[in-house]
Design a protein around this motif. Sequence first.
Motif, PDB file in Angstrom:
ATOM      1  N   ALA A 120      -5.035 -24.521   0.612  1.00 45.62           N
ATOM      2  CA  ALA A 120      -4.804 -23.348  -0.262  1.00 45.62           C
ATOM      3  C   ALA A 120      -5.836 -22.249  -0.031  1.00 45.62           C
ATOM      4  N   VAL A 121      -6.972 -22.581   0.608  1.00 44.96           N
ATOM      5  CA  VAL A 121      -7.999 -21.553   0.828  1.00 44.96           C
ATOM      6  C   VAL A 121      -7.426 -20.360   1.602  1.00 44.96           C
ATOM      7  N   HIS A 122      -6.489 -20.624   2.507  1.00 46.19           N
ATOM      8  CA  HIS A 122      -5.879 -19.519   3.266  1.00 46.19           C
ATOM      9  C   HIS A 122      -5.035 -18.625   2.338  1.00 46.19           C
ATOM     10  N   ASP A 123      -4.314 -19.265   1.396  1.00 46.95           N
ATOM     11  CA  ASP A 123      -3.497 -18.496   0.446  1.00 46.95           C
ATOM     12  C   ASP A 123      -4.401 -17.720  -0.506  1.00 46.95           C
ATOM     13  N   ILE A 124      -5.528 -18.337  -0.862  1.00 50.48           N
ATOM     14  CA  ILE A 124      -6.485 -17.675  -1.765  1.00 50.48           C
ATOM     15  C   ILE A 124      -7.021 -16.414  -1.091  1.00 50.48           C
ATOM     16  N   ASP A 125      -7.409 -16.539   0.180  1.00 53.80           N
ATOM     17  CA  ASP A 125      -7.938 -15.350   0.862  1.00 53.80           C
ATOM     18  C   ASP A 125      -6.861 -14.275   1.001  1.00 53.80           C
ATOM     19  N   ILE A 126      -5.647 -14.695   1.358  1.00 51.08           N
ATOM     20  CA  ILE A 126      -4.615 -13.683   1.610  1.00 51.08           C
ATOM     21  C   ILE A 126      -4.201 -13.008   0.298  1.00 51.08           C
ATOM     22  N   ALA A 127      -4.269 -13.746  -0.819  1.00 45.76           N
ATOM     23  CA  ALA A 127      -3.942 -13.140  -2.120  1.00 45.76           C
ATOM     24  C   ALA A 127      -4.974 -12.073  -2.473  1.00 45.76           C
ATOM     25  N   ARG A 128      -6.265 -12.378  -2.273  1.00 50.07           N
ATOM     26  CA  ARG A 128      -7.321 -11.377  -2.569  1.00 50.07           C
ATOM     27  C   ARG A 128      -7.115 -10.135  -1.718  1.00 50.07           C
ATOM     28  N   TRP A 129      -6.744 -10.357  -0.437  1.00 49.51           N
ATOM     29  CA  TRP A 129      -6.608  -9.248   0.509  1.00 49.51           C
ATOM     30  C   TRP A 129      -5.363  -8.411   0.189  1.00 49.51           C
ATOM     31  N   LEU A 130      -4.237  -9.105  -0.044  1.00 50.40           N
ATOM     32  CA  LEU A 130      -2.989  -8.369  -0.308  1.00 50.40           C
ATOM     33  C   LEU A 130      -3.073  -7.602  -1.618  1.00 50.40           C
ATOM     34  N   LEU A 131      -3.633  -8.230  -2.636  1.00 45.71           N
ATOM     35  CA  LEU A 131      -3.663  -7.606  -3.968  1.00 45.71           C
ATOM     36  C   LEU A 131      -4.898  -6.742  -4.159  1.00 45.71           C
ATOM     37  N   ASP A 132      -5.812  -6.794  -3.188  1.00 46.87           N
ATOM     38  CA  ASP A 132      -7.050  -6.000  -3.241  1.00 46.87           C
ATOM     39  C   ASP A 132      -7.753  -6.193  -4.581  1.00 46.87           C
ATOM     40  N   ASP A 133      -7.924  -7.460  -4.937  1.00 43.41           N
ATOM     41  CA  ASP A 133      -8.481  -7.778  -6.251  1.00 43.41           C
ATOM     42  C   ASP A 133      -9.216  -9.116  -6.159  1.00 43.41           C
ATOM     43  N   GLU A 134     -10.091  -9.345  -7.116  1.00 44.40           N
ATOM     44  CA  GLU A 134     -10.792 -10.629  -7.193  1.00 44.40           C
ATOM     45  C   GLU A 134     -10.089 -11.545  -8.199  1.00 44.40           C
ATOM     46  N   ILE A 135     -10.418 -12.828  -8.103  1.00 45.80           N
ATOM     47  CA  ILE A 135      -9.796 -13.841  -8.969  1.00 45.80           C
ATOM     48  C   ILE A 135     -10.661 -14.022 -10.217  1.00 45.80           C
ATOM     49  N   SER A 136     -10.022 -14.089 -11.383  1.00 50.27           N
ATOM     50  CA  SER A 136     -10.831 -14.305 -12.596  1.00 50.27           C
ATOM     51  C   SER A 136     -10.796 -15.760 -13.051  1.00 50.27           C
ATOM     52  N   GLU A 137      -9.657 -16.447 -12.863  1.00 50.64           N
ATOM     53  CA  GLU A 137      -9.615 -17.866 -13.248  1.00 50.64           C
ATOM     54  C   GLU A 137      -8.492 -18.574 -12.509  1.00 50.64           C
ATOM     55  N   THR A 138      -8.558 -19.904 -12.527  1.00 46.57           N
ATOM     56  CA  THR A 138      -7.566 -20.675 -11.780  1.00 46.57           C
ATOM     57  C   THR A 138      -7.167 -21.946 -12.544  1.00 46.57           C
ATOM     58  N   LEU A 139      -5.918 -22.337 -12.323  1.00 42.14           N
ATOM     59  CA  LEU A 139      -5.363 -23.535 -12.963  1.00 42.14           C
ATOM     60  C   LEU A 139      -4.633 -24.318 -11.872  1.00 42.14           C
ATOM     61  N   GLU A 160       0.817  -1.224   0.000  1.00 46.27           N
ATOM     62  CA  GLU A 160       0.000   0.000   0.000  1.00 46.27           C
ATOM     63  C   GLU A 160       0.850   1.274   0.000  1.00 46.27           C
ATOM     64  N   SER A 161       2.082   1.156   0.510  1.00 48.77           N
ATOM     65  CA  SER A 161       2.948   2.338   0.538  1.00 48.77           C
ATOM     66  C   SER A 161       3.427   2.723  -0.864  1.00 48.77           C
ATOM     67  N   GLY A 162       3.334   1.784  -1.812  1.00 45.59           N
ATOM     68  CA  GLY A 162       3.795   2.047  -3.175  1.00 45.59           C
ATOM     69  C   GLY A 162       5.291   1.808  -3.345  1.00 45.59           C
ATOM     70  N   GLU A 163       5.950   1.386  -2.260  1.00 45.00           N
ATOM     71  CA  GLU A 163       7.412   1.186  -2.254  1.00 45.00           C
ATOM     72  C   GLU A 163       7.914   0.253  -3.353  1.00 45.00           C
ATOM     73  N   ILE A 164       7.146  -0.792  -3.674  1.00 47.81           N
ATOM     74  CA  ILE A 164       7.621  -1.756  -4.685  1.00 47.81           C
ATOM     75  C   ILE A 164       6.834  -1.616  -6.000  1.00 47.81           C
ATOM     76  N   GLY A 165       6.066  -0.548  -6.106  1.00 45.76           N
ATOM     77  CA  GLY A 165       5.278  -0.341  -7.328  1.00 45.76           C
ATOM     78  C   GLY A 165       4.060  -1.254  -7.343  1.00 45.76           C
ATOM     79  N   ALA A 166       3.358  -1.278  -8.454  1.00 44.29           N
ATOM     80  CA  ALA A 166       2.149  -2.114  -8.548  1.00 44.29           C
ATOM     81  C   ALA A 166       2.539  -3.590  -8.458  1.00 44.29           C
ATOM     82  N   ALA A 185       8.877  -7.713  -2.169  1.00 48.59           N
ATOM     83  CA  ALA A 185       8.687  -7.782  -0.707  1.00 48.59           C
ATOM     84  C   ALA A 185       8.421  -9.233  -0.325  1.00 48.59           C
ATOM     85  N   THR A 186       9.175  -9.718   0.658  1.00 46.80           N
ATOM     86  CA  THR A 186       9.119 -11.133   1.032  1.00 46.80           C
ATOM     87  C   THR A 186       8.870 -11.263   2.526  1.00 46.80           C
ATOM     88  N   ILE A 187       8.012 -12.185   2.912  1.00 47.32           N
ATOM     89  CA  ILE A 187       7.804 -12.470   4.338  1.00 47.32           C
ATOM     90  C   ILE A 187       9.101 -13.058   4.896  1.00 47.32           C
TER      91      ILE A 187
END
Length: 334
Positions: free
Chosen positions: A173-192, A140-146, A246-248
Amino acid sequence: MTVRIGVIGTGMIGQDHIRRLTHVLAGGEVVAVTDTDAARAKEVAGNLKAAKACGTGQEVIDDPNVDAVLVTSWGPSHEEYVTAAIKAGKFVFCEKPLATTEQACLNILEAEVAHGKRLVQVGFMRRYDHAYRALKRTIESGEIGAPLMMTSGHRNPSVPGHYTSDMAIVDTAVHDIDIARWLLDDEISETLVIKPRQNARGGELHDPLMTILRMRGGALVNIETSVNIEYGYDIRGEIVGETGVATIAESNAVVVKTKGMFSGRVPEDWRERFIRAYDVELQEWLDATSKGTVQGPSTWDGYAATVATDAGLVALKSGAWAPVTMRDKPSLYA
Ligand code: NAP
């Protein structure tokens, strides 16, 4: 104000939440419990200062001494209890999944929209982990760009015998799915879902799995689930942005250097890795509930996760990209 809580489901996580509400957190008291195993509910109630064992979840919800409800029973029962709590106008914390089918999630969503005010929080505890929160602040700080790509690693040393390949998506993976939506502030369009060479330790299980999410904004998320990896419970997360990464960080508190080597502890399991996140999650829920609000992961987030895991199951079977199709977002969740 002390929030008086009724707990439905006194199994593993139910008892763990009762322990933290009773001994760790401030502002909450468990006053009623129930479980399909009546003897277990009675025993749990007996170990608390002022809790009674109820015969059913509906009895817990209807109890005038219960201000808010904690649903920690098994997934297929969540819809009934969350919907009943909404009808009673009571705040409800529901462990993930919100419900096990898309239709059940939609039924909860419609009940809450009809009520006109948010009452439900879903137990996606990673959003309360200090490392994920730091990652979110960095984006959110914009430090690493989009953000362009995310890598999420979900590694378990082993899983019980009843664990199936589907569970790698629906429960892991449901936990990773939720955290990806939250971190990227976006919805998922498709999955493989891609199946690499199988870990022999997992027998017939498709383990590891690589689940790829394409977000609506174009970012790609790559989720590794490795559930027989022996060395420990290791949660990895990295965002590649336009101008930085950015890495945990490693989760161990101490790095030991000796004899030309350095080492640190890897958590044994999810309880050890996320113990603090569960505490923060329920404390923030208590604080909000006592003020008559709810702020955490919503019914919409629970619905979105179930739609995405359903699509993941389709993709696991077909080997092809599966669309993630959601209804329009009600303004209640804007
Ligand atoms: P568990 O140990 O099997 O506990 C579930 C308990 O609920 C059992 O005592 C079960 O009784 C009882 N129960 C089942 N149906 C019920 C009903 N209709 N009414 C009342 N009680 C009922 O399972 P758990 O590991 O605690 O998991 C519970 C929920 O929490 C699941 O949805 C799970 O996905 C979630 N969870 C979330 C996390 C997280 O990281 N956020 C971690 C762990 C679990 P019986 O044993 O008699 O069936």
